[in-house]
Write an enzyme that holds these catalytic residues in place. Sequence first.
Site, PDB file in Angstrom:
ATOM      1  N   SER A   1       0.858  -1.283  -0.093  1.00  0.00           N
ATOM      2  CA  SER A   1      -0.013   0.076  -0.008  1.00  0.00           C
ATOM      3  C   SER A   1       0.750   1.287  -0.017  1.00  0.00           C
ATOM      4  O   SER A   1       1.780   1.334  -0.738  1.00  0.00           O
ATOM      5  CB  SER A   1      -0.933  -0.079   1.056  1.00  0.00           C
ATOM      6  OG  SER A   1      -1.869   1.092   1.068  1.00  0.00           O
TER       7      SER A   1
ATOM      8  N   ASP B   1      -9.131  -3.433  -7.095  1.00  0.00           N
ATOM      9  CA  ASP B   1      -8.871  -2.860  -5.879  1.00  0.00           C
ATOM     10  C   ASP B   1      -9.333  -1.180  -6.096  1.00  0.00           C
ATOM     11  O   ASP B   1      -9.268  -0.640  -7.041  1.00  0.00           O
ATOM     12  CB  ASP B   1      -7.163  -2.743  -5.883  1.00  0.00           C
ATOM     13  CG  ASP B   1      -6.594  -2.032  -4.807  1.00  0.00           C
ATOM     14  OD1 ASP B   1      -7.461  -1.290  -3.939  1.00  0.00           O
ATOM     15  OD2 ASP B   1      -5.501  -2.293  -4.256  1.00  0.00           O
TER      16      ASP B   1
ATOM     17  N   HIS C   1      -7.966  -4.662  -1.768  1.00  0.00           N
ATOM     18  CA  HIS C   1      -6.715  -4.045  -1.244  1.00  0.00           C
ATOM     19  C   HIS C   1      -6.041  -4.587   0.045  1.00  0.00           C
ATOM     20  O   HIS C   1      -6.571  -4.452   1.241  1.00  0.00           O
ATOM     21  CB  HIS C   1      -6.962  -2.470  -0.921  1.00  0.00           C
ATOM     22  CG  HIS C   1      -5.744  -1.559  -0.863  1.00  0.00           C
ATOM     23  ND1 HIS C   1      -4.791  -1.426  -1.791  1.00  0.00           N
ATOM     24  CD2 HIS C   1      -5.330  -1.204   0.495  1.00  0.00           C
ATOM     25  CE1 HIS C   1      -4.061  -0.894  -1.190  1.00  0.00           C
ATOM     26  NE2 HIS C   1      -4.281  -0.548   0.193  1.00  0.00           N
TER      27      HIS C   1
END
Length: 691
Positions: free
Chosen positions: A514, A600, A654
């Site tokens: 991330s 995502d 995600h």
Amino acid sequence: MKVRMSCVGLKNLLQGLSFSVKYYSKHNHLQTTCLSSKIKPKKCHILDCSGSTCTRRTAPPGSILPWRFFSCKEGTKIPSKRKQNTSIITSELLYKNLLKSEQENWNDISARYEAMTKRIKAKLEELHNRYTFNSESPRIKFGENVYFEENGCIFFSKADDVGEENVDILFSTEDLGFSDAFIQRIRISPDQRYMAISLKSENSEEATCVIMKLGHFPVMEKVIPNVFSFEWATNDVLYYTSQKNLKCQNVFMTTFSNQKHTKLVYTEQDARFFVDIYCTKDRRFLTINSNSKTTSEVWLVDCRQPFKLPALVQARTKGVIYHIEHRNDELYILTTYGEPAEYKLMKAPVASSGLENWQLVYALEEKTKLVDLEMFSDHSVMFLKKAGHLYLNVISFVSHSVQSVKDETLVPITVFHNMNSKELHRRPLLVHVYGAYGIDLNMSFKEEKLMLIEEGWILAYCHVRGGGELGLSWHKDGCQHNKLKGLYDLKACIMLLHELGFSQPKYTALAAASAGGVLAGALCNTDPELIKAMVLQAPFVDVLNIMMKTHLPLTTEEQEEWGNPLADEKCMKYIKSYCPYQNIKSQCYPSVFITAYENDQRIPLAGVLRYVQKLRKAALDHASKTNKKVIASFIVPGNCIPNIILDIQANGSHCISSWEDSLNEVARHLAFLNKELEEVCHLQHQTKSCK
């Protein structure tokens, strides 16, 4: 700059090292506990049970509650508007072609890692079975009754009789048509007549709330789509927030009495704020919490009068964060208001809760991290970290005393290795980094970490500025116009690890996920010689382009972390100076393995595709320019073409995946790292050209 490092060992397995190194930096006059040498800036699925609640913890985008999870970030895949339909078609066609090309590329090379992946998967499954600490799920005790969840089912039994033959099934995801979802959160009404359950798919950010009417034959009463948080105000009144495009801005109340109805009770107008609901521990109030990254506002719903309009505690004040608990008709307010700029515990009467009536109960010292807070009838417990020490402060509301309890040590750089490891300078090193949103770097137990240590790897965790390990000031010192400090910290950490005999650059790999991809990707641009390989999961590598697109659901909210390049030209230039995508250049890059997700909503896949294409081209350009350095079939060190691999997963969202999916991903990552470091070892003894 003061530098301090210590290592924490696993009992009977890991050896800890501790020492202190001091020196100063002419570029930074602030004291920091990040491991570094002299820094020279460049010019350029876990269930959480609390009281009557049971939650599979996920990250509310924009949440700033210190004892809950924070946003991972970063945008969602929404096509931007174009003036001409032809350009839209061209862009979509290019995207599809790139996607197809990367999928074909992965299919072609995946066989290279197949045997290694299979071995690693088997080892991880063995460790998973061996180190599953407790097979029993967390249990919620409600008076004489106990509720617990296992394998997609919710069970009920009497507290003193929990044998298998005396357990009733209240809910089953498979039986009720939710076989592709997992149970995320459970809330039981005070009289235990109703149970609200949130169900979430691995491939979606949105959850569905199912309300069950309990009894001898439980029945499904209602299904509410796109719900983020929910709490029971009374026996038959439920408050919940709706989520759309990663945002929660509306709060609804729904009743299950004879006159059933649903009503909108609160709407947040500011796109920077995210709304969730929390029930105070004594169940006296529901709090409607509207939070941006730096500012918050709380409204109270009286559980004794659930149909009454919510009451404002204190109007939002820019830069002031506060959260509410309740005890004996007084609100206990955890807030950043006042100096020093760390959390303080204050109190005020419920009837007059404005800022002017807040009275200080306890103030944290500077550079102290508040990890968690628990309220009890006559005391509260604060979980704190300072200078790497984790400890508890017990605050008595009766004697007004504060008692500290010492615990284990966690510090800005943590290193794990096997106690029997010899010649550490020749061992492979895996460095982890995050450094955003004031979030601590995750060092929780995972099977793959133990496997690597058993196989002789060194694991290092760099708690750089921008994270949360040293309190609010540590986060502030690494966000917006200070983002480059996190990069300087990461570079200095790796350099000092090497200087101290922990591995070498050719045996070093970097891992991030991330927003951690910002620092990892930036390091690859500025100092690629420090590492040999890198693995990224759903990485945020296209910062500038994302922060320029305000139509994406999280961009406005994220400005308090990254800045607003549209409103500030200096901010635009600053983001551009470290953005991984913007700073790719023709040079020798480490090998890179990226896992991304088609669905995502936080990291647009198009940005990851652009990054991979540009990185691969830059690496090839460098190889072609330096090809003349190859003499007599001997490869000059650094002249190899790196493997740059993008693994696009059709399923998963995600950084959230099931054990089975994460097992496959981790096995592929580790197979890649083993291959890359294995190949560089062979180069020392061979004069063959690289693949």
